[in-house]
Design an enzyme around this catalytic site. Structure first.
Site, PDB file in Angstrom:
ATOM      1  N   ASP A   1      17.505  33.861  12.256  1.00 17.51           N
ATOM      2  CA  ASP A   1      18.131  32.769  11.502  1.00 17.51           C
ATOM      3  C   ASP A   1      19.320  32.197  12.272  1.00 17.51           C
ATOM      4  O   ASP A   1      19.990  32.923  13.014  1.00 17.51           O
ATOM      5  CB  ASP A   1      18.584  33.314  10.127  1.00 17.51           C
ATOM      6  CG  ASP A   1      18.865  32.198   9.139  1.00 17.51           C
ATOM      7  OD1 ASP A   1      18.543  31.030   9.443  1.00 17.51           O
ATOM      8  OD2 ASP A   1      19.410  32.490   8.065  1.00 17.51           O
TER       9      ASP A   1
ATOM     10  N   ASN B   1      19.285  28.997  14.003  1.00 17.19           N
ATOM     11  CA  ASN B   1      18.999  28.052  15.095  1.00 17.19           C
ATOM     12  C   ASN B   1      19.644  26.684  14.834  1.00 17.19           C
ATOM     13  O   ASN B   1      20.213  26.074  15.735  1.00 17.19           O
ATOM     14  CB  ASN B   1      17.482  27.838  15.241  1.00 17.19           C
ATOM     15  CG  ASN B   1      16.764  29.083  15.696  1.00 17.19           C
ATOM     16  OD1 ASN B   1      17.397  30.077  16.038  1.00 17.19           O
ATOM     17  ND2 ASN B   1      15.449  29.036  15.698  1.00 17.19           N
TER      18      ASN B   1
ATOM     19  N   ARG C   1      22.254  25.900  12.893  1.00 21.94           N
ATOM     20  CA  ARG C   1      23.723  25.937  12.991  1.00 21.94           C
ATOM     21  C   ARG C   1      24.185  26.038  14.444  1.00 21.94           C
ATOM     22  O   ARG C   1      25.174  25.450  14.851  1.00 21.94           O
ATOM     23  CB  ARG C   1      24.279  27.112  12.171  1.00 21.94           C
ATOM     24  CG  ARG C   1      24.454  26.767  10.697  1.00 21.94           C
ATOM     25  CD  ARG C   1      24.606  28.000   9.853  1.00 21.94           C
ATOM     26  NE  ARG C   1      23.321  28.668   9.663  1.00 21.94           N
ATOM     27  CZ  ARG C   1      23.188  29.880   9.151  1.00 21.94           C
ATOM     28  NH1 ARG C   1      24.249  30.562   8.797  1.00 21.94           N
ATOM     29  NH2 ARG C   1      21.990  30.407   8.995  1.00 21.94           N
TER      30      ARG C   1
ATOM     31  N   ARG D   1      18.705  19.841  15.737  1.00 27.02           N
ATOM     32  CA  ARG D   1      18.273  21.176  15.285  1.00 27.02           C
ATOM     33  C   ARG D   1      17.163  21.745  16.174  1.00 27.02           C
ATOM     34  O   ARG D   1      17.087  22.946  16.410  1.00 27.02           O
ATOM     35  CB  ARG D   1      17.775  21.104  13.837  1.00 27.02           C
ATOM     36  CG  ARG D   1      18.876  20.824  12.813  1.00 27.02           C
ATOM     37  CD  ARG D   1      18.288  20.685  11.422  1.00 27.02           C
ATOM     38  NE  ARG D   1      17.532  21.865  11.054  1.00 27.02           N
ATOM     39  CZ  ARG D   1      18.066  23.004  10.606  1.00 27.02           C
ATOM     40  NH1 ARG D   1      19.373  23.078  10.439  1.00 27.02           N
ATOM     41  NH2 ARG D   1      17.317  24.029  10.295  1.00 27.02           N
TER      42      ARG D   1
ATOM     43  N   HIS E   1      16.008  25.554  18.047  1.00 27.35           N
ATOM     44  CA  HIS E   1      14.724  26.286  18.054  1.00 27.35           C
ATOM     45  C   HIS E   1      14.275  26.567  19.488  1.00 27.35           C
ATOM     46  O   HIS E   1      13.748  27.650  19.771  1.00 27.35           O
ATOM     47  CB  HIS E   1      13.660  25.500  17.292  1.00 27.35           C
ATOM     48  CG  HIS E   1      13.994  25.292  15.838  1.00 27.35           C
ATOM     49  ND1 HIS E   1      14.431  26.323  15.027  1.00 27.35           N
ATOM     50  CD2 HIS E   1      13.974  24.179  15.057  1.00 27.35           C
ATOM     51  CE1 HIS E   1      14.668  25.835  13.813  1.00 27.35           C
ATOM     52  NE2 HIS E   1      14.404  24.553  13.807  1.00 27.35           N
TER      53      HIS E   1
ATOM     54  N   GLU F   1       8.030  28.536   2.998  1.00 32.26           N
ATOM     55  CA  GLU F   1       9.003  27.564   2.471  1.00 32.26           C
ATOM     56  C   GLU F   1       9.464  26.571   3.547  1.00 32.26           C
ATOM     57  O   GLU F   1      10.036  25.529   3.238  1.00 32.26           O
ATOM     58  CB  GLU F   1      10.237  28.298   1.907  1.00 32.26           C
ATOM     59  CG  GLU F   1      10.000  29.044   0.597  1.00 32.26           C
ATOM     60  CD  GLU F   1       9.152  30.302   0.748  1.00 32.26           C
ATOM     61  OE1 GLU F   1       9.270  30.982   1.784  1.00 32.26           O
ATOM     62  OE2 GLU F   1       8.342  30.593  -0.160  1.00 32.26           O
TER      63      GLU F   1
ATOM     64  N   LEU G   1       3.023  47.491  22.958  1.00 37.83           N
ATOM     65  CA  LEU G   1       3.794  46.920  21.843  1.00 37.83           C
ATOM     66  C   LEU G   1       2.957  45.915  21.047  1.00 37.83           C
ATOM     67  O   LEU G   1       2.313  45.047  21.620  1.00 37.83           O
ATOM     68  CB  LEU G   1       5.021  46.205  22.427  1.00 37.83           C
ATOM     69  CG  LEU G   1       5.842  45.337  21.466  1.00 37.83           C
ATOM     70  CD1 LEU G   1       6.590  46.206  20.448  1.00 37.83           C
ATOM     71  CD2 LEU G   1       6.833  44.465  22.247  1.00 37.83           C
TER      72      LEU G   1
ATOM     73  N   ARG H   1      18.707  40.823  10.446  1.00 37.73           N
ATOM     74  CA  ARG H   1      18.813  39.384  10.145  1.00 37.73           C
ATOM     75  C   ARG H   1      20.057  38.839  10.834  1.00 37.73           C
ATOM     76  O   ARG H   1      21.150  39.396  10.697  1.00 37.73           O
ATOM     77  CB  ARG H   1      18.894  39.112   8.642  1.00 37.73           C
ATOM     78  CG  ARG H   1      18.969  37.599   8.376  1.00 37.73           C
ATOM     79  CD  ARG H   1      18.833  37.201   6.940  1.00 37.73           C
ATOM     80  NE  ARG H   1      18.686  35.745   6.853  1.00 37.73           N
ATOM     81  CZ  ARG H   1      17.990  35.098   5.945  1.00 37.73           C
ATOM     82  NH1 ARG H   1      17.370  35.784   5.006  1.00 37.73           N
ATOM     83  NH2 ARG H   1      17.922  33.794   5.935  1.00 37.73           N
TER      84      ARG H   1
ATOM     85  N   SER I   1      14.747  36.669   1.910  1.00 35.93           N
ATOM     86  CA  SER I   1      13.969  35.424   2.029  1.00 35.93           C
ATOM     87  C   SER I   1      12.449  35.630   2.074  1.00 35.93           C
ATOM     88  O   SER I   1      11.774  35.117   2.979  1.00 35.93           O
ATOM     89  CB  SER I   1      14.425  34.629   3.265  1.00 35.93           C
ATOM     90  OG  SER I   1      15.797  34.381   3.211  1.00 35.93           O
TER      91      SER I   1
HETATM   92  C1  FPP Z   1      15.713  29.819  11.349  1.00 34.71           C
HETATM   93  O1  FPP Z   1      16.826  29.098  11.763  1.00 34.71           O
HETATM   94  C2  FPP Z   1      14.652  29.766  12.348  1.00 34.71           C
HETATM   95  C3  FPP Z   1      13.387  29.273  12.150  1.00 34.71           C
HETATM   96  C4  FPP Z   1      12.940  28.747  10.856  1.00 34.71           C
HETATM   97  C5  FPP Z   1      12.401  29.219  13.240  1.00 34.71           C
HETATM   98  C6  FPP Z   1      12.420  30.406  14.132  1.00 34.71           C
HETATM   99  C7  FPP Z   1      11.449  30.224  15.210  1.00 34.71           C
HETATM  100  C8  FPP Z   1      11.651  30.554  16.498  1.00 34.71           C
HETATM  101  C9  FPP Z   1      12.906  31.142  17.014  1.00 34.71           C
HETATM  102  C10 FPP Z   1      10.572  30.359  17.495  1.00 34.71           C
HETATM  103  C11 FPP Z   1       9.283  31.041  17.095  1.00 34.71           C
HETATM  104  C12 FPP Z   1       8.355  31.087  18.188  1.00 34.71           C
HETATM  105  C13 FPP Z   1       7.010  31.190  18.153  1.00 34.71           C
HETATM  106  C14 FPP Z   1       6.246  31.342  19.395  1.00 34.71           C
HETATM  107  C15 FPP Z   1       6.264  31.146  16.905  1.00 34.71           C
HETATM  108  P1  FPP Z   1      17.289  27.849  10.893  1.00 34.71           P
HETATM  109  O2  FPP Z   1      16.669  26.632  11.468  1.00 34.71           O
HETATM  110  O3  FPP Z   1      16.983  28.109   9.449  1.00 34.71           O
HETATM  111  O4  FPP Z   1      18.811  27.865  11.147  1.00 34.71           O
HETATM  112  P2  FPP Z   1      19.946  27.358  10.134  1.00 34.71           P
HETATM  113  O5  FPP Z   1      19.926  28.293   8.958  1.00 34.71           O
HETATM  114  O6  FPP Z   1      21.204  27.465  10.949  1.00 34.71           O
HETATM  115  O7  FPP Z   1      19.614  25.938   9.761  1.00 34.71           O
END
Ligand code: FPP
Length: 260
Positions: free
Chosen positions: A39, A41, A43, A52, A56, A86, A150, A207, A215
């Site tokens: 979580d 990304n 922010r 945003r 990611h 969600e 793994l 987390r 969540s």
């Molecule tokens: C939450 O941060 C993050 C996500 C919803 C996406 C996470 C996905 C990845 C890191 C990449 C996954 C990779 C593959 C190959 C499937 P947020 O956007 O909710 O952050 P915020 O709460 O700060 O807005």
């Protein structure tokens, strides 16, 4: 904000080098299964004045790093919460970007995962995923299905309540068709109907980003997991933090409701 949580963090690990923490944790039993809610990304990007999606993209780099670190430690299962049921509620452009990430990850990382003997699995309903992304996800699974190292589970379009409801529907069908009887149903039998069938439950759930909630993640499976929270945003996560989480896990006393 996290003072009540911070007092549980093992202060001994903070003064050590990353290598020292690694060699320390290698001497004690490791968690078999680590599950991570990645979580923060958005922010992370906002703090830098970036879109945003840049958060990611940076988060993907940490996905690679954490897979490498878990593999090097000899962890058996790593589950990464990548897209929840969600998350479709996000702006269209962000969802489209998130759906492109696995295609990109396939190009850059599939061969390394094959070489590392990593087995990739998907948890979630892939039928709603756009076809090109879905085929990239299938390619990960197919190309690594005979690997014995793994196990990396990407939870994509995953929601624990959905998972439990699907399990119940399937169970009812199996009782009605006479395949199973009600008497057979106990906790371990139920587990065979979940997406994590055959896998140990997570020992440790991490987390990032300071949010203290679950969540809709693996609700059945985390009944006795140790939870570890950090205020660090996912794109700033590191193998050192993974080691610290494991170090603290090893210092906890797991009693499963009993008295030691
Ligand atoms: C939450 O941060 C993050 C996500 C919803 C996406 C996470 C996905 C990845 C890191 C990449 C996954 C990779 C593959 C190959 C499937 P947020 O956007 O909710 O952050 P915020 O709460 O700060 O807005």
């Amino acid at each position: 904000m996290l003072d009540s949580i911070k007092r549980f963090v093992n202060p001994a690990s903070s003064s050590k080098s990353t290598e020292e923490i690694m060699s320390k944790i290698m001497k004690a039993p490791l968690p078999q299964h680590i599950a991570i809610i990645m979580d923060g990304n958005g922010r992370w990007a906002k703090k830098r004045g970036l879109p945003r999606t840049a958060g990611h993209a940076a988060g993907m780099i940490r996905v690679r790093e954490v897979i490498r670190a878990a593999d090097e430690l000899g962890i058996k299962v790593l589950t990464l919460y990548s897209f929840s049921t969600e998350n479709w509620k996000r702006p269209k452009q962000e969802v489209e970007y998130l759906m492109k990430l696995p295609i990109q990850f396939l190009k850059t990382d599939l061969q390394e995962l094959v070489d590392r003997n990593v087995r990739v699995q998907m948890l979630g309903d892939l039928s709603a995923i756009p076809p090109t992304t879905r085929s990239a996800l299938h390619e990960f699974v197919e190309r690594t299905q005979n690997n014995s190292g793994l196990i990396v589970n990407f939870a994509i379009n995953y929601g624990a309540r959905d998972e439990i409801m699907s399990a119940i529907h399937q169970l009812i069908d199996d009782v009605h068709s006479g395949k199973i009887t009600k008497d057979q149903l106990d906790e371990s039998f139920f587990h065979q109907y979940l997406l994590t069938r055959g896998l140990p439950d997570p020992d440790l759930v991490i987390r990032t980003s300071g949010e203290i909630r679950i969540s809709n993640f693996l609700l059945w499976q985390i009944a006795y997991s140790e939870l570890w929270f950090t205020e660090v945003l996912w794109p700033d996560f590191s193998k050192r933090l993974l080691y610290q989480a494991i170090d603290e896990f090893q210092n906890r006393s797991r009693r499963y409701g009993a008295v030691k």
